[in-house]
Design an enzyme around this catalytic site. Structure first.
Site, mmCIF file in Angstrom:
data_model
loop_
_atom_site.group_PDB
_atom_site.id
_atom_site.type_symbol
_atom_site.label_atom_id
_atom_site.label_comp_id
_atom_site.label_asym_id
_atom_site.label_seq_id
_atom_site.Cartn_x
_atom_site.Cartn_y
_atom_site.Cartn_z
ATOM 1 N N GLU A 47 0.845 -1.189 0.000
ATOM 2 C CA GLU A 47 0.000 0.000 0.000
ATOM 3 C C GLU A 47 0.882 1.242 0.000
ATOM 4 O O GLU A 47 1.941 1.271 0.630
ATOM 5 C CB GLU A 47 -0.903 -0.012 1.245
ATOM 6 C CG GLU A 47 -1.911 1.109 1.282
ATOM 7 C CD GLU A 47 -2.790 1.074 2.535
ATOM 8 O OE1 GLU A 47 -3.911 1.597 2.472
ATOM 9 O OE2 GLU A 47 -2.335 0.515 3.564
ATOM 10 N N LYS A 120 -10.287 0.961 -2.003
ATOM 11 C CA LYS A 120 -10.369 0.578 -0.589
ATOM 12 C C LYS A 120 -11.670 1.054 0.057
ATOM 13 O O LYS A 120 -12.019 2.236 -0.024
ATOM 14 C CB LYS A 120 -9.164 1.154 0.162
ATOM 15 C CG LYS A 120 -9.032 0.692 1.606
ATOM 16 C CD LYS A 120 -7.761 1.279 2.213
ATOM 17 C CE LYS A 120 -7.535 0.809 3.646
ATOM 18 N NZ LYS A 120 -6.321 1.429 4.213
ATOM 19 N N CYS A 161 -4.915 -3.476 3.590
ATOM 20 C CA CYS A 161 -4.578 -3.044 4.943
ATOM 21 C C CYS A 161 -5.719 -3.225 5.953
ATOM 22 O O CYS A 161 -5.941 -4.333 6.433
ATOM 23 C CB CYS A 161 -4.111 -1.585 4.900
ATOM 24 S SG CYS A 161 -3.093 -1.091 6.314
#
Length: 287
Positions: A47, A120, A161
């Protein structure tokens, strides 16, 4: 597995990205070359691989339109040049909000074409003392779930994440053989939660998990946990890099995956539907 490879070499690149895109792309290129030299057919970047700014808004001027821009061109070129599947960490893509971007993971096939996109959804927020994060200040959450994509090894799921903390997010992607998770976990949260969450996702989905992380002290002062790793379907760690730039690598093995699923058929024992009996009411109970 019909028309699928029984094994595949994969690698996760770990970086300590800084505040200059050009320097980060050079670092990423060097690590991709090492991964390819090790035989990797799929490589995952972390990321924010292309940029770790000092302030939340620093990423806004770097946002690219989908399908166009130097960061996307870099990723496409790397995939095509090396003939690999490339999970491009994340990069900022333009969103409908003037003051926010998408934090997007793009997957490129060996021809350099986009095979999957995921913006995301779960945005990290954390506050403890002087340590504070709120991704929603500069990032717009995605509207759609990740696109599952097919590699020679089989169906592959994506997460980014903070998604790691939501097991239903990965279970909703169905029966997959590999999960790939680019991340930039903080040192504070990663030191206690990173490994246990990754291993849990591998165990409960009985699949391989490849996690590519940021790992070290960055120019902006932030410290990330690192510990990029490859985990097998039994939850065993096959390779791990605690800190600093580098990579982890290993081979996905269909025989191993199928043996785990056959010996403990948890995926087949799942309780589905609102009318199903609750766990503990049947005979197929893991003691």
């Amino acid at each position: 597995m019909n028309n699928q490879d029984r094994s595949m070499q994969v690698a996760a690149v770990q970086m300590v990205s800084g505040m200059t895109v050009a320097d980060n792309l050079i670092q990423a290129e060097q690590e991709i070359e090492k991964a390819v030299a090790s035989g990797a057919a799929l490589v995952a970047l972390p990321e924010y691989f292309c940029f770790m700014g000092k302030h939340d808004a620093d990423k806004l001027p770097l946002a690219e339109p989908p399908g166009n821009g130097p960061i996307q061109s870099f990723l496409s070129d790397q995939a095509r040049r090396h003939g690999i599947w490339l999970v491009g960490g994340t990069l900022p893509l333009r969103s409908p909000d003037a003051g926010r971007v998408y934090n997007t993971c793009l997957v490129y096939d060996p021809e350099g074409r986009v095979s999957a996109r995921y913006d995301k959804i779960h945005l990290f927020s954390f506050q403890r003392g002087q340590e504070s994060y709120d991704e929603s200040r500069a990032i717009r959450p995605g509207d759609d779930p990740p696109q599952v994509f097919d590699t020679p090894f089989g169906r592959t799921a994506l997460g980014i994440c903070y998604d790691l903390r939501f097991p239903e997010f990965f279970r909703a992607q169905g029966d997959v053989r590999l999960m790939v998770l680019p991340a930039a976990f903080t040192w504070t949260t990663g030191s206690v939660h990173w490994e246990v969450l990754l291993r849990a996702r591998a165990i409960e989905n009985q699949c391989y998990v490849l996690a590519s992380a940021q790992g070290g002290v960055h120019a902006n002062g932030r410290r990330t946990w690192g510990h990029s790793m490859l985990i097998d379907p039994w939850g065993e760690i096959l390779d791990c890099l605690p800190e600093g730039p580098g990579m982890v690598a290993g081979r996905l093995d269909a025989d191993r995956l199928e043996t785990v699923r056959a010996s403990l058929p948890a995926l087949r024992h799942r309780v589905l539907g609102s009318n199903a009996r609750m766990p503990g009411c049947g005979t197929n109970i893991d003691g």
